[in-house]
Design a protein around this motif. Sequence first.
Motif, PDB file in Angstrom:
ATOM      1  N   GLU A  98       0.824  -1.209   0.000  1.00 37.73           N
ATOM      2  CA  GLU A  98       0.000   0.000   0.000  1.00 37.73           C
ATOM      3  C   GLU A  98       0.861   1.263   0.000  1.00 37.73           C
ATOM      4  N   GLY A  99       2.156   1.104   0.222  1.00 33.90           N
ATOM      5  CA  GLY A  99       3.074   2.234   0.220  1.00 33.90           C
ATOM      6  C   GLY A  99       3.802   2.384  -1.104  1.00 33.90           C
ATOM      7  N   PHE A 100       5.004   2.924  -1.040  1.00 34.87           N
ATOM      8  CA  PHE A 100       5.768   3.185  -2.260  1.00 34.87           C
ATOM      9  C   PHE A 100       7.253   3.035  -1.962  1.00 34.87           C
ATOM     10  N   CYS A 101       8.053   3.152  -2.993  1.00 35.16           N
ATOM     11  CA  CYS A 101       9.501   2.998  -2.870  1.00 35.16           C
ATOM     12  C   CYS A 101      10.180   4.144  -3.611  1.00 35.16           C
ATOM     13  N   ILE A 102      11.163   4.771  -2.951  1.00 32.11           N
ATOM     14  CA  ILE A 102      11.871   5.919  -3.521  1.00 32.11           C
ATOM     15  C   ILE A 102      13.186   5.455  -4.127  1.00 32.11           C
ATOM     16  N   GLU A 103      13.475   5.925  -5.328  1.00 39.69           N
ATOM     17  CA  GLU A 103      14.746   5.627  -5.991  1.00 39.69           C
ATOM     18  C   GLU A 103      15.671   6.835  -5.881  1.00 39.69           C
ATOM     19  N   TYR A 104      16.871   6.615  -5.324  1.00 39.86           N
ATOM     20  CA  TYR A 104      17.867   7.682  -5.162  1.00 39.86           C
ATOM     21  C   TYR A 104      19.112   7.387  -5.988  1.00 39.86           C
ATOM     22  N   ASP A 105      19.758   8.455  -6.426  1.00 40.03           N
ATOM     23  CA  ASP A 105      21.119   8.369  -6.935  1.00 40.03           C
ATOM     24  C   ASP A 105      22.035   8.510  -5.720  1.00 40.03           C
ATOM     25  N   ILE A 106      22.669   7.426  -5.305  1.00 40.85           N
ATOM     26  CA  ILE A 106      23.444   7.422  -4.066  1.00 40.85           C
ATOM     27  C   ILE A 106      24.573   8.442  -4.115  1.00 40.85           C
ATOM     28  N   GLU A 107      25.238   8.565  -5.257  1.00 41.86           N
ATOM     29  CA  GLU A 107      26.355   9.512  -5.350  1.00 41.86           C
ATOM     30  C   GLU A 107      25.896  10.937  -5.076  1.00 41.86           C
ATOM     31  N   LYS A 108      24.701  11.284  -5.533  1.00 43.70           N
ATOM     32  CA  LYS A 108      24.222  12.651  -5.329  1.00 43.70           C
ATOM     33  C   LYS A 108      23.816  12.904  -3.885  1.00 43.70           C
ATOM     34  N   ILE A 109      23.393  11.872  -3.175  1.00 41.30           N
ATOM     35  CA  ILE A 109      23.174  12.042  -1.736  1.00 41.30           C
ATOM     36  C   ILE A 109      24.511  12.331  -1.059  1.00 41.30           C
ATOM     37  N   LYS A 110      25.542  11.626  -1.453  1.00 35.30           N
ATOM     38  CA  LYS A 110      26.866  11.822  -0.865  1.00 35.30           C
ATOM     39  C   LYS A 110      27.450  13.185  -1.228  1.00 35.30           C
ATOM     40  N   TRP A 111      26.978  13.786  -2.332  1.00 36.32           N
ATOM     41  CA  TRP A 111      27.447  15.113  -2.729  1.00 36.32           C
ATOM     42  C   TRP A 111      26.850  16.236  -1.881  1.00 36.32           C
ATOM     43  N   SER A 112      25.925  15.915  -1.016  1.00 34.18           N
ATOM     44  CA  SER A 112      25.129  16.939  -0.351  1.00 34.18           C
ATOM     45  C   SER A 112      25.989  17.904   0.454  1.00 34.18           C
ATOM     46  N   GLU A 113      25.339  18.942   0.986  1.00 31.32           N
ATOM     47  CA  GLU A 113      26.045  20.008   1.672  1.00 31.32           C
ATOM     48  C   GLU A 113      26.918  19.489   2.811  1.00 31.32           C
ATOM     49  N   PHE A 114      27.944  20.256   3.146  1.00 32.07           N
ATOM     50  CA  PHE A 114      28.966  19.823   4.083  1.00 32.07           C
ATOM     51  C   PHE A 114      28.404  19.491   5.459  1.00 32.07           C
ATOM     52  N   GLU A 115      27.326  20.192   5.871  1.00 33.39           N
ATOM     53  CA  GLU A 115      26.807  19.942   7.208  1.00 33.39           C
ATOM     54  C   GLU A 115      26.245  18.524   7.372  1.00 33.39           C
ATOM     55  N   ASN A 116      26.015  17.827   6.251  1.00 37.47           N
ATOM     56  CA  ASN A 116      25.570  16.439   6.358  1.00 37.47           C
ATOM     57  C   ASN A 116      26.650  15.546   6.957  1.00 37.47           C
ATOM     58  N   ARG A 117      27.917  15.899   6.751  1.00 37.67           N
ATOM     59  CA  ARG A 117      29.050  15.174   7.313  1.00 37.67           C
ATOM     60  C   ARG A 117      28.986  13.688   6.984  1.00 37.67           C
ATOM     61  N   PHE A 118      28.901  13.394   5.686  1.00 39.91           N
ATOM     62  CA  PHE A 118      28.890  12.006   5.224  1.00 39.91           C
ATOM     63  C   PHE A 118      30.238  11.355   5.531  1.00 39.91           C
ATOM     64  N   ILE A 119      30.194  10.117   6.041  1.00 39.66           N
ATOM     65  CA  ILE A 119      31.422   9.403   6.398  1.00 39.66           C
ATOM     66  C   ILE A 119      31.751   8.304   5.410  1.00 39.66           C
ATOM     67  N   LYS A 120      30.799   7.373   5.238  1.00 44.76           N
ATOM     68  CA  LYS A 120      31.138   6.163   4.498  1.00 44.76           C
ATOM     69  C   LYS A 120      29.902   5.512   3.912  1.00 44.76           C
ATOM     70  N   GLU A 121      30.072   4.917   2.751  1.00 45.60           N
ATOM     71  CA  GLU A 121      29.060   4.046   2.149  1.00 45.60           C
ATOM     72  C   GLU A 121      29.525   2.607   2.334  1.00 45.60           C
ATOM     73  N   LEU A 122      28.675   1.777   2.922  1.00 44.45           N
ATOM     74  CA  LEU A 122      29.060   0.404   3.230  1.00 44.45           C
ATOM     75  C   LEU A 122      28.000  -0.581   2.750  1.00 44.45           C
ATOM     76  N   ASP A 123      28.413  -1.553   1.956  1.00 45.15           N
ATOM     77  CA  ASP A 123      27.529  -2.673   1.645  1.00 45.15           C
ATOM     78  C   ASP A 123      27.479  -3.589   2.867  1.00 45.15           C
ATOM     79  N   VAL A 124      26.290  -4.013   3.234  1.00 51.13           N
ATOM     80  CA  VAL A 124      26.140  -4.864   4.405  1.00 51.13           C
ATOM     81  C   VAL A 124      26.616  -6.283   4.088  1.00 51.13           C
TER      82      VAL A 124
END
Length: 347
Positions: A98-124
């Motif tokens: 009954e819900g939905f699913c969002i598709e993101y470009d992961i690289e563009k999330i990581k490009w976000s503004e500096f205050e996000n303070r992204f550290i690492k992308e990890l495959d589980v």
Amino acid sequence: MKGYKYRGRDTFERDLESILNNQLYASSFDKLNDPFEATFKEEISQFGETLKMLGVDSSEVKHNFKEVLDYTSKLGIYSLSYTPINELMWAHYSSSHEGFCIEYDIEKIKWSEFENRFIKELDVDYKDAIPVLKWDDIYDLENVLKKMYATKSLSWQYEKEVRLLFDNYGLKSYHSSALTGIYFGAKMSDNLKQILINSLKNRDIKFYQISKGLNSYHIESRLVHENKRIIINKLDFDSFEILRTNHSIQIEVFDIWYKDNDISTDAILSFVKAFTENISTKKCIINIFNDKSIQHLLGKSPLTKEEYLQFADCYIADYNYVTPNVIYPYPYQDIRYKEYGGQNWKK
């Protein structure tokens, strides 16, 4: 790389608000649904005691390990799946379709503004045993992060999870272009579908419908609608060539071969406005050249006298997001250019 976030019916209004505000919420570990998050064994404390008995100062090892452990309560984590086509994910995280699913470009999330303070992308990693932190892991940050924050039991492997780690939890902003698609659950109401489509006008987003596969237990998706941005400044893609990019988390830098014969300030400013609207996804710096022959000099230092003169004559303008309505002509035709005997000194 694309990542997918499954969302339920009960949180639709909240999720829609986050989408419209270009935000996501990086949760703290204690809010995740697996009680075994950040579960591991460790041999580092025992190793420190062994060093102490041997008369070796182990205070640095203990201090570094304590810092890593203390970090767990501060970290923010945003979990995505590598697939939007998973029966169990739709059942568990999207209110049984009954819900939905969002598709993101992961690289563009990581490009976000500096205050996000992204550290690492990890495959589980999915294991049948709890990971063990050994003494030499303390010198391998990625391995420590993987064992502590991206290892789960085999029962979770259907999720195909990738994790984005931030140095604090809470709301994180991203550029609107990071959201590239929406998948409608098989039982999502037409009303909610239309709300999403209408709310996301003037954005480049594709909408897909999830449905049962023919004569199988599999699900499939099909494109049912596509929104497009309204481009105000049209860009002639034949009028330029990108010679080099040098992007950072905060800023995109483009070196451009500008092919148009009109190199007036007004013409170049019009080109820059169209380029930034059509191509750039964040704060932007554009270096504009009128000759491709200087491509081999991009990033070279130092330049010889002859190279400097060639570079300065071809470097016709630069643009900086700090002054969005200003073009700086011939930035390399400076005092050095004059001293080298440049023939076209504009300063």
